[in-house]
Design a protein around this motif. Structure first.
Motif, PDB file in Angstrom:
ATOM      1  N   ASP A  21       5.018 -23.920   7.783  1.00 44.90           N
ATOM      2  CA  ASP A  21       6.403 -23.468   7.613  1.00 44.90           C
ATOM      3  C   ASP A  21       6.503 -21.946   7.712  1.00 44.90           C
ATOM      4  O   ASP A  21       7.441 -21.420   8.321  1.00 44.90           O
ATOM      5  CB  ASP A  21       6.968 -23.950   6.289  1.00 44.90           C
ATOM      6  N   SER A  26       6.495 -26.363  14.102  1.00 48.80           N
ATOM      7  CA  SER A  26       6.516 -27.789  13.773  1.00 48.80           C
ATOM      8  C   SER A  26       5.066 -28.215  13.539  1.00 48.80           C
ATOM      9  O   SER A  26       4.120 -27.535  13.983  1.00 48.80           O
ATOM     10  CB  SER A  26       7.106 -28.604  14.923  1.00 48.80           C
ATOM     11  N   THR A  28       3.613 -30.639  14.933  1.00 42.39           N
ATOM     12  CA  THR A  28       3.043 -30.960  16.246  1.00 42.39           C
ATOM     13  C   THR A  28       2.557 -29.705  16.958  1.00 42.39           C
ATOM     14  O   THR A  28       1.450 -29.678  17.509  1.00 42.39           O
ATOM     15  CB  THR A  28       4.084 -31.701  17.117  1.00 42.39           C
ATOM     16  N   ASP A  29       3.366 -28.655  16.933  1.00 42.24           N
ATOM     17  CA  ASP A  29       2.954 -27.396  17.568  1.00 42.24           C
ATOM     18  C   ASP A  29       1.763 -26.782  16.845  1.00 42.24           C
ATOM     19  O   ASP A  29       0.856 -26.226  17.477  1.00 42.24           O
ATOM     20  CB  ASP A  29       4.119 -26.407  17.611  1.00 42.24           C
TER      21      ASP A  29
END
Length: 96
Positions: A21, A26, A28-29
Motif C-alpha cells: 500500500d 496492487s 498483482t503488480d
C-alpha cells in the motif's frame, strides 16, 4: 540459553500489505515486481502462509526492505525513503 522469538504469519503479512500500500501498488503488480505469484502474495498478506526466506529475499531485492523489517517489524536499517513511505501510509490509515 538463547531467547526465542515467535514470528506470526499475520504480523509478517500485515507488514507486506503495508509495504504494498505504501508503494501505491496492487498486489498483482507487487508480485510481478518481486518475481512472485499473486497467489503467494495473497497467502502472505492474509496470514495463511508464513513468508518464506526465498520470498523475503525477492521482496528485499525488489524494494530495499530488510529481513528485520519483514519478520520483526524493525525499521532501523531501512532506507529513509521507505521509512517515510511506511509512516505516511500508517498515518493515512489511521486518519480514515
Amino acid at each position: 540459553m538463547a531467547r526465542t522469538t515467535t514470528v506470526s504469519p499475520v504480523d509478517v503479512g500485515e507488514r507486506v500489505r503495508l509495504l504494498i500500500d505504501a508503494m501505491g501498488m496492487s498486489a498483482t503488480d507487487f508480485a510481478r515486481l518481486c518475481g512472485l505469484t499473486p497467489q503467494h502474495i495473497n497467502n502472505y498478506t492474509s496470514g495463511r502462509a508464513m513468508l518464506s526466506v526465498t520470498a523475503a529475499a525477492a521482496i528485499a531485492a525488489a524494494t530495499g526492505v530488510t529481513f528485520d523489517y519483514l519478520y520483526r517489524g524493525d525499521r532501523s536499517s531501512l532506507p529513509l525513503r521507505l521509512v517515510t513511505l511506511l509512516s505516511d501510509e500508517e498515518r493515512r490509515r489511521s486518519a480514515s
